[in-house]
Write an enzyme that holds these catalytic residues in place. Structure first.
Site, PDB file in Angstrom:
ATOM      1  N   ASN A   1      19.180   9.256  -7.306  1.00 20.55           N
ATOM      2  CA  ASN A   1      17.808   9.396  -6.842  1.00 20.55           C
ATOM      3  C   ASN A   1      17.847  10.403  -5.705  1.00 20.55           C
ATOM      4  O   ASN A   1      18.548  10.199  -4.724  1.00 20.55           O
ATOM      5  CB  ASN A   1      17.297   8.030  -6.334  1.00 20.55           C
ATOM      6  CG  ASN A   1      15.996   8.142  -5.562  1.00 20.55           C
ATOM      7  OD1 ASN A   1      15.212   9.061  -5.773  1.00 20.55           O
ATOM      8  ND2 ASN A   1      15.774   7.219  -4.647  1.00 20.55           N
ATOM      9  N   GLY A   2      17.142  11.513  -5.850  1.00 21.63           N
ATOM     10  CA  GLY A   2      17.127  12.485  -4.774  1.00 21.63           C
ATOM     11  C   GLY A   2      16.900  13.894  -5.260  1.00 21.63           C
ATOM     12  O   GLY A   2      16.528  14.115  -6.427  1.00 21.63           O
TER      13      GLY A   2
ATOM     14  N   THR B   1       6.429  -2.473  14.461  1.00 20.56           N
ATOM     15  CA  THR B   1       5.837  -1.134  14.454  1.00 20.56           C
ATOM     16  C   THR B   1       5.910  -0.495  13.064  1.00 20.56           C
ATOM     17  O   THR B   1       5.033   0.279  12.680  1.00 20.56           O
ATOM     18  CB  THR B   1       6.503  -0.231  15.518  1.00 20.56           C
ATOM     19  OG1 THR B   1       5.746   0.960  15.647  1.00 20.56           O
ATOM     20  CG2 THR B   1       7.939   0.110  15.174  1.00 20.56           C
TER      21      THR B   1
ATOM     22  N   LEU C   1      10.658   9.519 -12.134  1.00 19.60           N
ATOM     23  CA  LEU C   1       9.520  10.347 -11.757  1.00 19.60           C
ATOM     24  C   LEU C   1       9.953  11.778 -12.053  1.00 19.60           C
ATOM     25  O   LEU C   1      10.877  12.296 -11.421  1.00 19.60           O
ATOM     26  CB  LEU C   1       9.194  10.192 -10.270  1.00 19.60           C
ATOM     27  CG  LEU C   1       8.034  11.071  -9.765  1.00 19.60           C
ATOM     28  CD1 LEU C   1       6.712  10.610 -10.357  1.00 19.60           C
ATOM     29  CD2 LEU C   1       7.951  11.060  -8.250  1.00 19.60           C
TER      30      LEU C   1
ATOM     31  N   CYS D   1      13.157   8.623  -7.772  1.00 19.36           N
ATOM     32  CA  CYS D   1      13.315   7.757  -8.929  1.00 19.36           C
ATOM     33  C   CYS D   1      13.793   6.393  -8.458  1.00 19.36           C
ATOM     34  O   CYS D   1      14.023   6.178  -7.273  1.00 19.36           O
ATOM     35  CB  CYS D   1      14.332   8.347  -9.911  1.00 19.36           C
ATOM     36  SG  CYS D   1      13.905   9.992 -10.503  1.00 19.36           S
TER      37      CYS D   1
ATOM     38  N   ARG E   1       2.953  -1.978  11.069  1.00 20.92           N
ATOM     39  CA  ARG E   1       1.699  -1.419  11.597  1.00 20.92           C
ATOM     40  C   ARG E   1       1.466   0.005  11.090  1.00 20.92           C
ATOM     41  O   ARG E   1       0.404   0.354  10.601  1.00 20.92           O
ATOM     42  CB  ARG E   1       1.780  -1.345  13.118  1.00 20.92           C
ATOM     43  CG  ARG E   1       1.081  -2.439  13.853  1.00 20.92           C
ATOM     44  CD  ARG E   1       1.151  -2.098  15.346  1.00 20.92           C
ATOM     45  NE  ARG E   1       1.373  -3.300  16.115  1.00 20.92           N
ATOM     46  CZ  ARG E   1       1.859  -3.318  17.328  1.00 20.92           C
ATOM     47  NH1 ARG E   1       2.228  -2.201  17.928  1.00 20.92           N
ATOM     48  NH2 ARG E   1       2.003  -4.448  17.970  1.00 20.92           N
TER      49      ARG E   1
END
Length: 562
Positions: A75-76, A338, A50, A2, A341
């Site tokens: 959130n979790g 990185t 969510l 969330c 990418r």
């Protein structure tokens, strides 16, 4: 997964400030809510949901009749909420796993609360009776959290930095936004004015220590003190399987990212095995991304056929990859080379999952390279002890790199990521093993992990022992690597003179290549003056590297070089 957001002591109109909370709407596409705090007109919570558990009572901030003075925005996922209920006799009023945070806090305070949570989390807990605000974040920072705290006590908290950078405040033109440290909680006093004052910041868990919540884990006590190889391999299998099993908690469809490398393949194979055991009545969807005929696509196809998943291949071309760079950097909130990418492929596959399937809870293999010494440069470690120290450093910084990438690229498309390799109990056990057991052997990285699953028949032997690919090569066409495609494009975008003067324009973390300059330009366009969010670039150790890619190391051979 969330999006959480909260303000305490705002001098500006809350209806204007709340616009900032909409910057993280992607994290919770199912519903949103803003709620003012009773008695504190300049304090409020914002929440984007969510819906993964408890479709009916899952809105936040969570408040229950038993504790009317407590407000929780989190959130979790808390995987042991049922075990904790059984152990302490908690009477839950909802099916929301996070409700346990309120009960734990009421029973034993914030330290016990944070230490007893088995899961991934970032939360804001308000206690109006005692005038306290608490912030906390899980051990590895799998769930993100940022904060801004001004000298006069204005506090802003958000899942992503983009929800805080445009906040208005009377005494500060540009309040300093910072990531909240993983494995810590902070205690703040709430004044009658709604302003806050920080009291203490406490580290509640070190990843090397067995977590406090292990006492009420579903796995029996493992044989300890013995480093007999067969016992160690058995313990690794038991704990990894347990890590995947507990993460099956969901009311939405489960899927899995699958690159065909060791980590994601192990996750997918164990996941599918356990889904069958508990009779989940839909096939596991696995997702691979790459350019046409890329090594990852071919390897993932083999794994999917072996385990029997419903496999999806997402093929992208160089134009699609290049076009995604700016939106990826905006989502990531970093300019690390990185990370950017490797995020392109993950961002595009997440976009596909959201648009074309109904999978929402997505398993992935993040954390394994750091924990099990999977990076190519570990072959160059001067000693097992130095390799062990490097592994711990990488785990400590995960929230700046791979965990950040994994969260933002999936959250950008409203998906929830689950990473069993970063299970607290699994990681603490692996790190407790003698250093010489964990190093690469016979020229093969992650040797112990591979050895542990050798006789399980979970994966084909060529996948179990597949060498690590640089991600930019793994998703690349056999003809030309994604790494090379990016370099060629960026070479045309950044003038040589700009790069020469890069250190003058960007004195902090100055770009040393055209690629890093290009990423930095885009980052500064969206997050001007916030370069300190990245303390340093990710680079391999023990080698003279100017580029973070594994393909630049002598040990590494990609398919294009053979």
């Amino acid at each position: 997964m969330c999006g959480i957001w909260a303000l305490f002591g705002s001098d500006e109109c809350l209806s204007v400030q709340c616009l900032s909370a909409m910057k993280i709407a992607h994290r919770g596409p199912d519903a949103f809510r803003f709620e003012n705090v009773n008695g504190f007109t300049n304090c409020c919570f914002g929440f984007h949901r969510l819906a993964v558990v408890d479709q009916l009572y899952g809105m936040q901030p969570i408040r229950v009749k038993k504790f009317p003075y407590l407000w929780l925005c989190y959130n979790g996922e808390i995987y042991n909420f049922k075990q904790l209920q059984k152990q302490f006799g908690f009477e839950y009023q909802t099916l929301v796993d996070g409700e346990v945070i309120l009960h734990l806090y009421n029973r034993g305070g914030i330290e016990q609360t944070a230490s007893m949570l088995d899961g991934v989390f970032a939360f804001i807990l308000l206690d109006t009776a005692n005038r306290k605000v608490f912030l906390a974040r899980d051990t590895y920072g799998v769930r993100p959290l940022f904060k801004v705290l001004t000298d006069d006590g204005f506090l802003g908290v958000c899942s992503e930095a983009k929800g805080l950078i445009n906040l208005k405040h009377s005494t500060s033109l540009c309040p300093k936004v910072e990531p909240f440290l993983p494995g810590h909680y902070e205690v703040l006093d709430l004044k009658p004015s709604g302003k806050v004052a920080s009291v203490e910041l406490v580290k509640f868990h070190s990843y090397k220590d067995e977590p406090l919540h292990a006492a009420c884990d579903t796995v029996e006590t493992l044989p300890s003190g013995s480093f007999d190889l067969e016992t160690v391999k058995s313990n690794i299998r038991i704990l990894f399987e347990n890590a995947v099993r507990k993460r099956l908690m969901a009311h939405r469809r489960i899927g899995c990212l699958l690159s065909g490398g060791l980590d994601s393949s192990l996750v997918a194979a164990v996941l599918l095995k356990l889904m069958k055991e508990i009779n989940i009545n839909y096939p596991l969807q696995t997702f691979a991304i790459g350019m046409e005929n890329s090594p990852d696509l071919l390897a993932a196809r083999k794994v999917a056929a072996h385990i029997g998943s419903e496999h999806h291949e997402v093929i992208f071309n160089s134009e699609e990859g290049i076009q995604a760079v700016e939106e990826v950097i905006f989502s990531l909130e970093t300019y690390d080379i990185t990370t950017v990418r490797a995020s392109i492929g993950m961002y595009l596959v997440s976009k596909y999952i959201r648009k074309k399937t109904d999978s929402v809870v997505i398993f992935s293999g993040e954390g394994s390279d750091e924990l099990t010494q999977g990076y190519i440069y570990f072959h160059k470690a001067p000693s097992p002890e130095e390799a062990a120290e490097e592994s711990e450093r990488l785990l400590k910084e995960l929230y700046l790199f791979d965990v950040l990438r994994a969260d933002r690229t999936t959250a950008a498309h409203g998906l929830e990521l689950r990473v069993p390799f970063l299970d607290h109990r699994f990681t603490s056990y692996y790190l407790s093993l003698p250093a010489e057991l964990r190093i690469p052997k016979n020229g093969i990285e992650k040797y112990l992990l591979r050895q542990s699953f050798e006789d399980s028949n979970l994966l084909p032997k060529e996948i179990l022992w597949r060498p690590k690919e640089a991600f930019s090569d793994g998703i690349a066409s056999i003809k030309k690597s994604w790494f090379s495609i990016l370099q060629d494009y960026i070479d045309q975008q950044v003038d040589d003179l700009l790069l020469e003067k890069a250190a003058e324009k960007y004195p902090f973390n100055p770009p040393k290549t055209k690629e890093s300059y290009y990423y930095r330009q885009i980052f500064e366009k969206h997050y001007s003056g916030q370069s300190n969010w990245l303390p340093h670039y990710w680079m391999p150790r023990w080698v003279k590297a100017t580029d973070p890619s594994a393909r630049t190391l002598k040990h590494y051979k990609s398919a294009t070089q053979e």
